[in-house]
Structures are given as structure tokens and as C-alpha cells.
Design a protein around this motif. Structure first.
Motif, PDB file in Angstrom:
ATOM      1  N   ARG A 263       0.817  -1.219   0.000  1.00 19.77           N
ATOM      2  CA  ARG A 263       0.000   0.000   0.000  1.00 19.77           C
ATOM      3  C   ARG A 263       0.851   1.268   0.000  1.00 19.77           C
ATOM      4  N   GLY A 264       2.156   1.092  -0.169  1.00 15.19           N
ATOM      5  CA  GLY A 264       3.049   2.250  -0.241  1.00 15.19           C
ATOM      6  C   GLY A 264       3.297   2.929   1.087  1.00 15.19           C
ATOM      7  N   LEU A 265       3.149   2.182   2.196  1.00 10.52           N
ATOM      8  CA  LEU A 265       3.265   2.770   3.522  1.00 10.52           C
ATOM      9  C   LEU A 265       4.633   2.578   4.154  1.00 10.52           C
ATOM     10  N   CYS A 266       5.457   1.701   3.578  1.00  8.36           N
ATOM     11  CA  CYS A 266       6.784   1.488   4.147  1.00  8.36           C
ATOM     12  C   CYS A 266       7.722   0.958   3.072  1.00  8.36           C
ATOM     13  N   VAL A 267       9.002   0.981   3.391  1.00 11.70           N
ATOM     14  CA  VAL A 267      10.004   0.420   2.488  1.00 11.70           C
ATOM     15  C   VAL A 267      10.036  -1.096   2.665  1.00 11.70           C
ATOM     16  N   ASP A 268      10.799  -1.767   1.809  1.00 11.67           N
ATOM     17  CA  ASP A 268      10.808  -3.230   1.849  1.00 11.67           C
ATOM     18  C   ASP A 268      12.087  -3.828   2.402  1.00 11.67           C
ATOM     19  N   SER A 269      13.028  -2.978   2.843  1.00 10.10           N
ATOM     20  CA  SER A 269      14.267  -3.524   3.391  1.00 10.10           C
ATOM     21  C   SER A 269      14.873  -2.525   4.373  1.00 10.10           C
ATOM     22  N   ILE A 270      15.643  -3.045   5.298  1.00  8.18           N
ATOM     23  CA  ILE A 270      16.271  -2.197   6.313  1.00  8.18           C
ATOM     24  C   ILE A 270      17.319  -1.287   5.700  1.00  8.18           C
ATOM     25  N   GLU A 271      17.879  -1.706   4.564  1.00 11.03           N
ATOM     26  CA  GLU A 271      18.906  -0.889   3.903  1.00 11.03           C
ATOM     27  C   GLU A 271      18.357   0.441   3.410  1.00 11.03           C
ATOM     28  N   LYS A 272      17.058   0.546   3.264  1.00  8.43           N
ATOM     29  CA  LYS A 272      16.449   1.775   2.777  1.00  8.43           C
ATOM     30  C   LYS A 272      16.079   2.741   3.901  1.00  8.43           C
ATOM     31  N   LEU A 273      16.423   2.373   5.130  1.00  8.63           N
ATOM     32  CA  LEU A 273      16.167   3.249   6.273  1.00  8.63           C
ATOM     33  C   LEU A 273      17.455   3.930   6.712  1.00  8.63           C
ATOM     34  N   SER A 274      17.304   5.139   7.207  1.00  8.27           N
ATOM     35  CA  SER A 274      18.405   5.831   7.868  1.00  8.27           C
ATOM     36  C   SER A 274      18.285   5.528   9.357  1.00  8.27           C
ATOM     37  N   ILE A 275      19.258   4.801   9.893  1.00 12.71           N
ATOM     38  CA  ILE A 275      19.145   4.296  11.260  1.00 12.71           C
ATOM     39  C   ILE A 275      20.267   4.847  12.135  1.00 12.71           C
ATOM     40  N   TYR A 276      19.872   5.344  13.284  1.00 11.34           N
ATOM     41  CA  TYR A 276      20.835   5.747  14.310  1.00 11.34           C
ATOM     42  C   TYR A 276      21.152   4.498  15.134  1.00 11.34           C
ATOM     43  N   GLY A 277      22.430   4.105  15.146  1.00 11.98           N
ATOM     44  CA  GLY A 277      22.814   2.881  15.838  1.00 11.98           C
ATOM     45  C   GLY A 277      23.029   1.738  14.867  1.00 11.98           C
TER      46      GLY A 277
END
Length: 381
Positions: A263-277
Motif C-alpha cells: 500500500r506504499g506505507l513502508c520500504v521493503d528492506s532495512i537498507e532503505k532506512l536511515s538508522i541511528y545505531g
């Protein structure tokens, strides 16, 4: 220079010492934008996971120190804090008072928060929902200006994993949840329903207690596993994606995340997130996972019928009789009425069973297990 902002944060928290929890919350929240949105006089609701009335050491529920320290931070900003939950089964003062006491949530009350005493339900319209155009929800939510989902990182019998998205299912009154299980018996529809519930509530913040997580026969009878982390994100989808890394699960193998992505509400992999830590530092070694969903949900084009695939591949709940105490809770909570008690032991009518795993989730002794066929076990080797 403006401080960097991240989609999600994962920070160390080695134990539930109040000072350590407070420091972890401050660090994680600062990384994703802080609490500047909290205004003096507003009411903030915290929805923890209180799936079963069990003490904190069982790792079933969001730890009370986590909730208490978050409440302190919000109260320092001038907010009023209400903590609410609706586990499966009856939703009334007696049940919830026992839950608050057993899970240690009275600690949050000592910190200045209010434990919800409004056990009424309301009906809301949600025309933009995919499968829920209207829904029943717990009325205490009408009194909050903002909502925070504070989940526990655990495996789950039906959905593979429970986190910040599924935690919002506890905004549905207890017995209504059983109705929804029956209305949405397959994983795709049930996942779409959970996403609808999340979007209807639209919490402004998602936190996951992963100091001690759970694997195995989750979400109420698995093994406590030390992770030593706290996860935070503005979006519960992002928080859950970080959580999948700790459990060793691919995000799109979690039905709720797959439904949200479609539904276009989230990405499909953790690599596409900017993560602190660094999530890699908190992965559970040898994490024991529950089979996610059945091959029967996949269309087959090679002449093998769904009925045959269901017979040879579908996981099912099964009682370990040596562990069963004959309380009958599984029969009471089964939405399909597939369980009867005979000689103080549960018998499951497989023709009626919809494999919602409510019996497994709410068995007070963890006697109801997820059983896989020998063919499914063989193919998974």
C-alpha cells in the motif's frame, strides 16, 4: 547546524535499571526528533503490550520500567499520560486491574501516569481502510491528543513476529478481536486488517522494548532472549523493520510489513532506512522462529490443489497434554468454536479450525503449540 534526523534508532539498554532505561529513551528519542511535539496540557496515550497477565521476567509484556520512564519524560513536558490496553478475552475493570498488577504497570502509575479505567467501546468510521471500513475500538482513545505504541519484540504464532504495528490490535476491545480473527482468517486479510487498525489510530511514535525479547512459542509462552536494545521510530513500520533484523527475519516475510509495503506505507528492506545505531550488534543468536504463513496461501499452477497443499503443509495448533491444566481457556476464546473440552483436555475440530492461533497465544501455560507437518519440517531442512 540542524541535528541529523533518522527514520529509526536502536540504542543500547542492557537491563531495566531505571537510570539506564531513562538514558536509552532520551538518546533514542533525540535521534528521531525528540519530544518537542509534546505541548503542556495535552493528553498522551501509551499503548503497551500487555498480552497476558504475566510478570516482567517472562518477557511477555512491555516492561513496566520502560513505560514508567517514558511517562516521566512526557510529564516533564507538561503532558497528562494515560496507559491503556485490551488483551484478548473479557475487557472490564476486574480483568484489567489484575493485568495492571501482574505486569507491574502500577509502577507507571507511581511515576504519575494514569491507568485507564474507561472500559467502554466506541465505533469509528474508516472509509479509507482496505478491509475495515468501520471498526470498534476502546473508548479511552477518544480522550487522548496523541498516541504512542510501545511494543515488545516477540515471535508470534500467526504473524511470525509481533511488534509496534500489531501492538495496536490491543486498541480493539477483547471479545471483538475474536470476531475479527473469524472475519479475517487468512494471513493476507488479517494483515490488511492490522494495517487498517494501525492507520486508524495513527500513533505519532513507535517504541519497541528489545532489552529482553522473546523467541520460540511466542507471543506469550516463548523463551526470554537478551538483546539489550531499545528501538524507536516515528513510524511503527520502520520500528518493526529494525526489529526483524534482531530476530533474523526478512521484512517482507512479516505479513503486516508486506501488506503495508503493498500500500506504499513502508520500504521493503532495512537498507532503505536511515538508522541511528547498529542493529547488527543486537541480533539474537540461533533465534527460534515460528513458521510464518502457509504455502496454501500461494496459487499453484502445476496441478497441485490448495486442498492437498493445506493437508501436507499447513501448521496447526496442538495441545501438549502433559502441560495442559484443563482450564478451558482455549475453548472459551476460540473464535471458530473449533475446540471442545473432553476429560479436561482440548479437542480441536480441524474442519472448523481457522488457524488463527488464538488458543496458542492465550494458553496460560503455553501448552498449546504450533505443530508443523513432517513434510513441512523436511522441506525446511
Amino acid at each position: 547546524m540542524e541535528k541529523p534526523r533518522y527514520n529509526a534508532a536502536i540504542v543500547p539498554c542492557q537491563d531495566y535499571d531505571a537510570a539506564n532505561v531513562h538514558a536509552a529513551l532520551v538518546e533514542a528519542l533525540e535521534a528521531i526528533g525528540g519530544l518537542d511535539w509534546v505541548k503542556s496540557g495535552m493528553t498522551v496515550g501509551i499503548k503497551p503490550n500487555l498480552a497476558s497477565a504475566k510478570a516482567p521476567e517472562y518477557a511477555v509484556c512491555t516492561h513496566p520500567v520502560m513505560v514508567a520512564e517514558l511517562a516521566r519524560l512526557l510529564i516533564e513536558k507538561g503532558a497528562k499520560v494515560i496507559i491503556g490496553e485490551s488483551p484478548g478475552g473479557l475487557y472490564n475493570a476486574s480483568v484489567m486491574h489484575h493485568s495492571y498488577s501482574a505486569t507491574g504497570m502500577t509502577l507507571a502509575e507511581q511515576a504519575g501516569a494514569t491507568l485507564n479505567e474507561n472500559f467502554a467501546s466506541s465505533e469509528g468510521s474508516f472509509p479509507e481502510g482496505k478491509v475495515l471500513k468501520s471498526l470498534h475500538y476502546t473508548s479511552w482513545l477518544d480522550g487522548v491528543d496523541a498516541l504512542i505504541t510501545f511494543a515488545k519484540l516477540k515471535t508470534h504464532g500467526m504473524m511470525g513476529m509481533t511488534g509496534a504495528v500489531k501492538n495496536l490490535y490491543g486498541t480493539i476491545p477483547g471479545t471483538v478481536k475474536l470476531e475479527y480473527h473469524y472475519r479475517f482468517p487468512n494471513h493476507q486479510d488479517f494483515s490488511d486488517m492490522l494495517v487498517d487498525v494501525y492507520e486508524f489510530n495513527h500513533p505519532c511514535l513507535a517504541l519497541i522494548d528489545a532489552v529482553t525479547a522473546m523467541d520460540g512459542n511466542g507471543p506469550t509462552a516463548g523463551r526470554p532472549r537478551h538483546c539489550g536494545a531499545l528501538i524507536a521510530a516515528k513510524s511503527a513500520y520502520d520500528a518493526d523493520i529494525v526489529g526483524t533484523k534482531l530476530l533474523g527475519v526478512k521484512p517482507m516475510d512479516v505479513p503486516t510489513l508486506a501488506a503495508a509495503h503493498s500500500r506504499g506505507l513502508c520500504v521493503d528492506s532495512i537498507e532503505k532506512l536511515s538508522i541511528y545505531g547498529e542493529p547488527e550488534g543486537y541480533i539474537i543468536p540461533d533465534c527460534q522462529l515460528i513458521p510464518r504463513h502457509d504455502i496454501t496461501s500461494v496459487r499453484n499452477t502445476h496441478g497441485v490443489t490448495r486442498a492437498f497443499m493445506k493437508m501436507v503443509m499447513a501448521s496447526k495448533p496442538d495441545a501438549v497434554k502433559s502441560e495442559c491444566i484443563g482450564c478451558g481457556m482455549c475453548a472459551k476464546l476460540c473464535p471458530a468454536k473449533a475446540i471442545t473440552m473432553k476429560n479436561k483436555l482440548p479437542e480441536i475440530d480441524r474442519k472448523k479450525c481457522i488457524r488463527c492461533f488464538c488458543c496458542q497465544e492465550f494458553c496460560p501455560k503455553g501448552a498449546m503449540k504450533i505443530k508443523r507437518t513432517w513434510i513441512a519440517r523436511l522441506l525446511n531442512k
